[in-house]
Scaffold this active site. Structure first.
Site, PDB file in Angstrom:
ATOM      1  N   HIS A 489       0.835  -1.207   0.000  1.00  0.00           N
ATOM      2  CA  HIS A 489       0.000   0.000   0.000  1.00  0.00           C
ATOM      3  C   HIS A 489       0.870   1.258   0.000  1.00  0.00           C
ATOM      4  CE1 HIS A 489      -3.451   2.549   1.507  1.00  0.00           C
ATOM      5  NE2 HIS A 489      -2.410   3.275   1.852  1.00  0.00           N
ATOM      6  N   GLU A 490       1.777   1.328   0.962  1.00  0.00           N
ATOM      7  CA  GLU A 490       2.619   2.528   1.076  1.00  0.00           C
ATOM      8  C   GLU A 490       3.467   2.739  -0.175  1.00  0.00           C
ATOM      9  OE1 GLU A 490       2.216   4.790   3.111  1.00  0.00           O
ATOM     10  OE2 GLU A 490       0.867   3.669   4.392  1.00  0.00           O
ATOM     11  N   HIS A 493       1.976   4.814  -2.857  1.00  0.00           N
ATOM     12  CA  HIS A 493       2.188   6.266  -2.723  1.00  0.00           C
ATOM     13  C   HIS A 493       3.555   6.666  -3.297  1.00  0.00           C
ATOM     14  CE1 HIS A 493      -1.340   7.155  -0.330  1.00  0.00           C
ATOM     15  NE2 HIS A 493      -0.979   6.359   0.664  1.00  0.00           N
ATOM     16  N   HIS A 496       3.293   6.801  -6.991  1.00  0.00           N
ATOM     17  CA  HIS A 496       2.507   7.976  -7.390  1.00  0.00           C
ATOM     18  C   HIS A 496       3.402   9.224  -7.377  1.00  0.00           C
ATOM     19  CE1 HIS A 496      -1.741  10.024  -6.933  1.00  0.00           C
ATOM     20  NE2 HIS A 496      -1.253  10.142  -8.136  1.00  0.00           N
TER      21      HIS A 496
END
Length: 695
Positions: A489-490, A493, A496
């Site tokens: 998940h992290e 980021h 992104h």
């Protein structure tokens, strides 16, 4: 697990940007002195290792004096001579320069082992934040943008540049330029207070060093390596409140009394200070919203988000509660069956919050034949890092190279360079294990934004601060599967932030609407659940055996065990946040604890425990004020986008590159809904989201 990703100047205004983490290195403004390790030359490496308290202060003073000089240049342009370059681009450069200093300082505040550096970093963030509040209400800057917006060039803008201008004007007007100069002064004082209170709230959580002392008998049920790695005080074992220490104890300790004590401690972190800080913060936010002409702070916040109004959010949360209620009741019944058998009490009718993890673990073992400790043996941290990297490199056509002996803030931190088509496009850092005074959850911090400059493209940089299980005596660091999911998940980021191709810092990477910012991280969680991806790295730390398909099938079968309870917990957080910012009077007789009690009893299957104050350590109340609903909101888009990968093949590079270029690279250059719709080739819907919850 909680996560936190830093948005940019465009989204939060200069002010809050600084208190979170952030943007980038000097573009067109005068170069920083080469002697300060925190302000290296264009696209050079930040020397975190060498940074001292004096460097932090000097970088802060320097960025403010630089910005003042840049401002004068913007002010001086005659109204008739305003262009995108001398006004809007100059403004973007200015915000970017502030971020270039706030970003590294934020990492030192959250992760430096040196208390003098940490304390100075906290002071510096407060100074930069206050200066940002001044800029938000700078009359001449607003007038410059407004004058430019009336020019022929401005009116013929299209695409990302047009969006930037429109949103800049809207933000200024939304943030106070409809007010008289006296009222703007009042607003600036409120913004300063909000900045100070937000910083204090986070610092109090990080400083809380609470622990529970338990005797050997109370350690019954816990894994041997956990027991061996606990610090001792005489004969007693010290159980800290960091994620791995707390989570493992709650899952395995047979002593119900000790679990209850630890739960009480954990849910009172920083409550001696933060209950008062939170009340003051809510008072100031309410004042701010009303001064700006909004009924509530939630109305103010949502006005610039995808949701647009609190009513839309309430309708979304209510629909979720209705859809999830039946599943969480089924989850509760499953746990009660286990509790009745374990306690030999056929009349047991309730599960307390400090029992849920313990009975859930027994349920996994007994009904699904899943032993979390055995599963961990297939997830050695170094192998998971390799697997995550292989997956993302393959999907997005990238190459990661570790930098040897990097200039980092702590020996645990590692640094990587990222290449696309043989060209360096960014850098990221990972710092994975807990330690005293470090940020306590798992989060991605943007440090430098991608941005087009006269010298070439500015390399984006991001840092992952996590708190996974550290190595234990005679064993490497092993992760629970839940931690693997959090790590993926992290890293979403990070991707992104790093894969941006935006022209402007203000639209780069995670500079998207706050209720969309989680989607690119949530989508990546799905690869941590896919066997084709897992078998490339899930290997037993002793034998090298690949995670057996039969064991994976059991994990998959149990994937939605407790999903109703998990979703109800997320809905509780979102509803608590919205209630405090939309339906609560901080000056009234009801306390924030009363609100927690009422909502927990309404929304989750677990009764509130008197004497607990979880809101005191709910860090998202500062960074995500009236925005926590965005986790579930963005998950709708994440799961919908993932359905394209499911259809085309989870490791299909063609789909990966479309996603990279249509979603990640675009950042905030277009409306988020438009980006998703273009990627899907249809209107988004909620079907995949509810399927992901097992509904």
């Amino acid at each position: 697990m909680f996560i936190f990703s830093s948005p940019s100047a465009r989204q939060l205004g200069f002010a809050v940007l600084a208190s979170l983490a952030a943007l980038s290195s000097p573009a067109a403004d005068k170069p920083a002195p080469p002697t300060n390790p925190l302000t290296p030359g264009f696209n050079q490496v930040i020397d975190f290792r060498r940074a001292t308290k004096a460097d932090v202060k000097q970088a802060t003073d320097m960025v403010i004096s630089d910005t003042k000089a840049s401002l004068q240049a913007i002010y001086k342009v005659p109204a008739t001579k305003r262009t995108f370059a001398n006004t809007m681009l100059a403004l973007d450069n200015l915000g970017d320069h502030i971020g270039s200093v706030a970003g590294p300082i934020s990492i030192l505040f959250n992760a430096s082992p040196d208390s003098a550096v940490r304390n100075q970093a906290q002071r510096s963030i407060a100074v930069i934040s206050k200066y940002g509040n001044e800029l938000e209400l700078d009359e001449q800057l607003y007038k410059a943008v407004k004058d430019y917006s009336k020019t022929k060039e401005a009116q013929s803008l299209t695409g990302a540049r047009k969006k930037y201008l429109t949103e800049t004007v809207e933000d200024y007007e939304r943030n106070g330029f409809a007010l008289t100069p006296e009222k703007r002064k009042e607003l600036q004082a409120i913004n300063d207070k909000i900045g100070d209170l937000s910083l204090a709230f986070g610092a109090n959580i990080a400083k809380d060093q609470g622990f529970l002392l338990v005797n050997a008998a109370d350690m019954k049920g816990l894994p041997d390596d956990y027991i061996k790695s606990r610090p001792k005080a005489g004969d007693a074992y010290r159980i800290g409140l960091d994620g791995p220490a707390y989570g493992t104890f709650m899952k395995y300790a047979e002593s119900d009394a000790m679990r209850k004590q630890l739960y009480t401690l954990y849910n009172n972190r920083a409550s001696d200070k933060n209950l008062d800080v939170l009340k003051q913060l809510l008072v100031e936010r309410q004042k701010k919203a009303q001064l700006l002409g909004y009924k509530t702070y939630a109305a103010y916040q949502t006005s610039s988000r995808m949701a647009k109004t609190p009513e839309t959010v309430w309708a979304f949360e209510t629909k979720l509660v209705d859809r999830v209620k039946q599943k969480s009741q089924q989850d509760l019944e499953e746990l009660l069956v286990v509790k009745r058998a374990y306690t030999k009490d056929p009349g047991a009718k309730t599960i307390t919050p400090w029992e849920s993890s313990f009975y859930n673990n027994l349920l996994m073992k007994d009904k699904y034949q899943l032993d979390a400790e055995k599963i961990k043996e297939y997830f050695e941290v170094s192998k998971v890092v390799d697997g995550l990297f292989q997956t993302t490199q393959s999907l997005f056509a990238l190459k990661f190279t570790e930098v040897k002996d990097p200039a980092v803030w702590h020996k645990d931190a590692r640094m990587f360079e990222v290449q696309r088509d043989g060209k360096l496009i960014g850098r990221f850092y990972i710092d994975l294990f807990p330690r005293d005074n470090k940020y306590t959850h798992a989060a991605c911090f943007g440090v430098t934004s991608g941005k087009a400059t006269a010298k070439g493209y500015q390399l984006p940089q991001a840092v992952l601060l996590c708190n996974f299980n550290p190595p234990a005596a005679g064993k490497p660091a092993l992760m629970s599967h839940g931690q693997v999911v959090t790590f993926f998940h992290e890293f979403g980021h990070v991707m992104h932030n790093l894969l941006t191709t935006a022209e402007l810092s203000s639209q780069s990477g995670t500079s998207v609407k706050r209720d969309f910012v989680e989607a690119p991280s949530q989508i990546l969680e799905n690869w941590a659940w896919n066997y084709d991806a897992l078998k490339t790295f899930a290997k037993h730390y002793q034998t090298g055996e690949v995670l057996p398909k039969a064991l994976y099938d059991k994990m998959w079968a149990a994937r939605n065990v407790g999903s109703g309870i998990g979703a109800s917990q997320q809905i509780l957080y979102g509803t608590l946040d919205m209630t405090l910012h939309d339906k609560f009077d901080p000056n009234g007789t009801e306390t924030t604890t009363d609100v927690v009690k009422r909502l927990q009893n309404q929304i989750t299957p677990f009764a509130y425990l008197d004497g607990t104050n979880m809101q005191a350590a709910f860090g998202h109340l500062t960074g995500y004020g009236a925005g926590y609903y965005g986790y579930m909101w963005s998950k709708v888009y994440a799961e919908d986008m993932f359905s394209v990968f499911e259809k085309n093949g989870i490791m299909d590079q063609k789909t990966g590159l479309r996603y990279r270029d249509m979603i990640l690279a675009r950042g905030g250059t277009d409306e988020e809904y438009n980006l998703v719709k273009a990627f899907l080739g249809r209107e988004p819907n909620q079907d995949a989201f509810f399927k992901s919850l097992g509904l």
